[in-house]
Design a protein around this motif. Structure first.
Motif, PDB file in Angstrom:
ATOM      1  N   UNK A  38       0.840  -1.200   0.000  1.00 39.78           N
ATOM      2  CA  UNK A  38       0.000   0.000   0.000  1.00 39.78           C
ATOM      3  C   UNK A  38       0.877   1.253   0.000  1.00 39.78           C
ATOM      4  N   UNK A  39       1.892   1.270   0.864  1.00 36.69           N
ATOM      5  CA  UNK A  39       2.767   2.432   0.953  1.00 36.69           C
ATOM      6  C   UNK A  39       3.506   2.663  -0.368  1.00 36.69           C
ATOM      7  N   UNK A  40       3.866   1.604  -1.047  1.00 38.02           N
ATOM      8  CA  UNK A  40       4.519   1.739  -2.352  1.00 38.02           C
ATOM      9  C   UNK A  40       3.596   2.460  -3.335  1.00 38.02           C
ATOM     10  N   UNK A  41       2.307   2.099  -3.311  1.00 36.75           N
ATOM     11  CA  UNK A  41       1.329   2.777  -4.173  1.00 36.75           C
ATOM     12  C   UNK A  41       1.187   4.244  -3.782  1.00 36.75           C
ATOM     13  N   UNK A  42       1.106   4.492  -2.480  1.00 40.57           N
ATOM     14  CA  UNK A  42       0.998   5.868  -1.983  1.00 40.57           C
ATOM     15  C   UNK A  42       2.221   6.668  -2.412  1.00 40.57           C
ATOM     16  N   UNK A  43       3.404   6.101  -2.267  1.00 42.24           N
ATOM     17  CA  UNK A  43       4.642   6.789  -2.637  1.00 42.24           C
ATOM     18  C   UNK A  43       4.652   7.135  -4.127  1.00 42.24           C
ATOM     19  N   UNK A  44       4.187   6.211  -4.948  1.00 42.75           N
ATOM     20  CA  UNK A  44       4.129   6.474  -6.391  1.00 42.75           C
ATOM     21  C   UNK A  44       3.152   7.613  -6.696  1.00 42.75           C
ATOM     22  N   UNK A  45       2.033   7.635  -5.995  1.00 41.57           N
ATOM     23  CA  UNK A  45       1.063   8.726  -6.173  1.00 41.57           C
ATOM     24  C   UNK A  45       1.632  10.058  -5.696  1.00 41.57           C
ATOM     25  N   UNK A  46       2.361  10.031  -4.593  1.00 42.36           N
ATOM     26  CA  UNK A  46       2.992  11.252  -4.095  1.00 42.36           C
ATOM     27  C   UNK A  46       3.959  11.796  -5.135  1.00 42.36           C
ATOM     28  N   UNK A  47       4.821  10.931  -5.636  1.00 47.10           N
ATOM     29  CA  UNK A  47       5.804  11.337  -6.648  1.00 47.10           C
ATOM     30  C   UNK A  47       5.110  11.922  -7.878  1.00 47.10           C
ATOM     31  N   UNK A  48       4.116  11.219  -8.370  1.00 49.40           N
ATOM     32  CA  UNK A  48       3.395  11.669  -9.569  1.00 49.40           C
ATOM     33  C   UNK A  48       2.732  13.023  -9.326  1.00 49.40           C
ATOM     34  N   UNK A  49       2.068  13.166  -8.190  1.00 48.54           N
ATOM     35  CA  UNK A  49       1.366  14.413  -7.895  1.00 48.54           C
ATOM     36  C   UNK A  49       2.340  15.580  -7.741  1.00 48.54           C
ATOM     37  N   UNK A  50       3.370  15.404  -6.947  1.00 49.10           N
ATOM     38  CA  UNK A  50       4.324  16.498  -6.710  1.00 49.10           C
ATOM     39  C   UNK A  50       5.048  16.870  -8.005  1.00 49.10           C
ATOM     40  N   UNK A  51       5.437  15.878  -8.791  1.00 42.99           N
ATOM     41  CA  UNK A  51       6.140  16.161 -10.056  1.00 42.99           C
ATOM     42  C   UNK A  51       5.242  16.878 -11.065  1.00 42.99           C
ATOM     43  N   UNK A  52       3.921  16.601 -11.034  1.00 43.08           N
ATOM     44  CA  UNK A  52       3.027  17.179 -12.041  1.00 43.08           C
ATOM     45  C   UNK A  52       2.360  18.479 -11.607  1.00 43.08           C
ATOM     46  N   UNK A  53       2.490  18.867 -10.362  1.00 46.55           N
ATOM     47  CA  UNK A  53       1.863  20.099  -9.886  1.00 46.55           C
ATOM     48  C   UNK A  53       2.483  21.308 -10.588  1.00 46.55           C
ATOM     49  N   UNK A  54       1.672  22.289 -10.927  1.00 47.01           N
ATOM     50  CA  UNK A  54       2.227  23.472 -11.594  1.00 47.01           C
ATOM     51  C   UNK A  54       3.329  24.162 -10.783  1.00 47.01           C
ATOM     52  N   UNK A  55       3.164  24.243  -9.460  1.00 47.01           N
ATOM     53  CA  UNK A  55       4.149  24.940  -8.630  1.00 47.01           C
ATOM     54  C   UNK A  55       4.098  24.412  -7.207  1.00 47.01           C
ATOM     55  N   UNK A  56       5.245  24.331  -6.553  1.00 45.58           N
ATOM     56  CA  UNK A  56       5.279  23.976  -5.134  1.00 45.58           C
ATOM     57  C   UNK A  56       4.722  25.104  -4.268  1.00 45.58           C
ATOM     58  N   UNK A  57       4.539  26.258  -4.859  1.00 41.37           N
ATOM     59  CA  UNK A  57       3.933  27.385  -4.151  1.00 41.37           C
ATOM     60  C   UNK A  57       2.411  27.294  -4.123  1.00 41.37           C
ATOM     61  N   UNK A  58       1.827  26.390  -4.906  1.00 37.04           N
ATOM     62  CA  UNK A  58       0.367  26.227  -4.906  1.00 37.04           C
ATOM     63  C   UNK A  58      -0.090  25.853  -3.501  1.00 37.04           C
ATOM     64  N   UNK A  59      -1.204  26.415  -3.083  1.00 40.09           N
ATOM     65  CA  UNK A  59      -1.724  26.152  -1.743  1.00 40.09           C
ATOM     66  C   UNK A  59      -3.081  25.478  -1.816  1.00 40.09           C
ATOM     67  N   UNK A  60      -3.467  24.934  -0.678  1.00 44.31           N
ATOM     68  CA  UNK A  60      -4.786  24.320  -0.539  1.00 44.31           C
ATOM     69  C   UNK A  60      -5.251  24.537   0.898  1.00 44.31           C
ATOM     70  N   UNK A  61      -6.563  24.472   1.116  1.00 42.99           N
ATOM     71  CA  UNK A  61      -7.079  24.735   2.464  1.00 42.99           C
ATOM     72  C   UNK A  61      -6.829  23.556   3.408  1.00 42.99           C
ATOM     73  N   UNK A  62      -6.544  23.912   4.649  1.00 44.77           N
ATOM     74  CA  UNK A  62      -6.458  22.894   5.697  1.00 44.77           C
ATOM     75  C   UNK A  62      -7.872  22.488   6.102  1.00 44.77           C
TER      76      UNK A  62
END
Length: 182
Positions: free
Chosen positions: A101-125
């Motif tokens: 499961x963690x391997x799948x989560x890690x792959x999703x994390x990598x994909x999401x962070x790599x594809x995000x327009x900017x690390x400065x993008x924010x989201x609500x807590x």
């Protein structure tokens, strides 16, 4: 930790952050090397923490933060009634299933962070009482938080593992690489 994180490619902040997250994941994975399910679920100290429980917890936490960043609900909703289960293997859960499961989560994390327009993008807590009202965090903050969260629990994992069988991270890395220390 005992592994060196190579320098990122020039200007690859995302790669650097992801490499440090992965390095800390490795600390928890190494602590589980060669253990039985019973050992992984045991609590050798006054703490309620076990290695299997730490594994489950860090995978859930990582998944939940990436889901929040996507503005989706976490896969598992935790509250006072089931929080304790985030630190325990329950039902049919095993170390192997949680590692997968963690391997799948890690792959999703990598994909999401790599594809995000900017690390400065924010989201609500979320509107939980421990977050500031109407608070927001950036994707960079999420990466740094995941490094901190995973590193904290990798340290716990080192202590728990050594309490179980006396093996240290250095010995476990040597075993993983087919060598020995001294």
């Amino acid at each position: 930790m005992v592994k060196h994180v190579p320098a990122e490619a020039q200007g690859d902040e995302r790669g650097a952050l992801l490499a440090f997250i992965e390095e800390q994941r490795g600390g928890i994975r190494r602590a589980l090397l060669g253990l039985t399910e019973e050992q992984a679920s045991s609590r050798p100290s006054a703490s309620e923490l076990s290695l299997g429980g730490l594994l489950k917890h860090v995978a859930e936490v990582e998944q939940s933060w990436i889901a929040r960043a996507r503005q989706e609900p976490p896969a598992i909703k935790r509250d006072e009634s089931n929080w304790h289960e985030s630190f325990q293997l329950v039902g049919e859960e095993t170390v192997a299933s949680q590692l997968a499961y963690w391997e799948q989560v890690a792959a999703e994390t990598e994909k999401f962070i790599r594809s995000a327009p900017s690390l400065d993008d924010t989201f609500p807590l979320p509107p939980d009482p421990w977050f500031p009202p109407e608070g927001r965090v950036s994707l960079r903050w999420v990466c740094l938080h995941l490094i901190r969260e995973t590193a904290r629990h990798a340290g716990h994992a080192d202590v728990i593992r050594e309490s179980l069988d006396g093996r240290t991270a250095f010995e476990l890395v040597a075993r993983e690489q087919g060598g020995s220390w001294g």
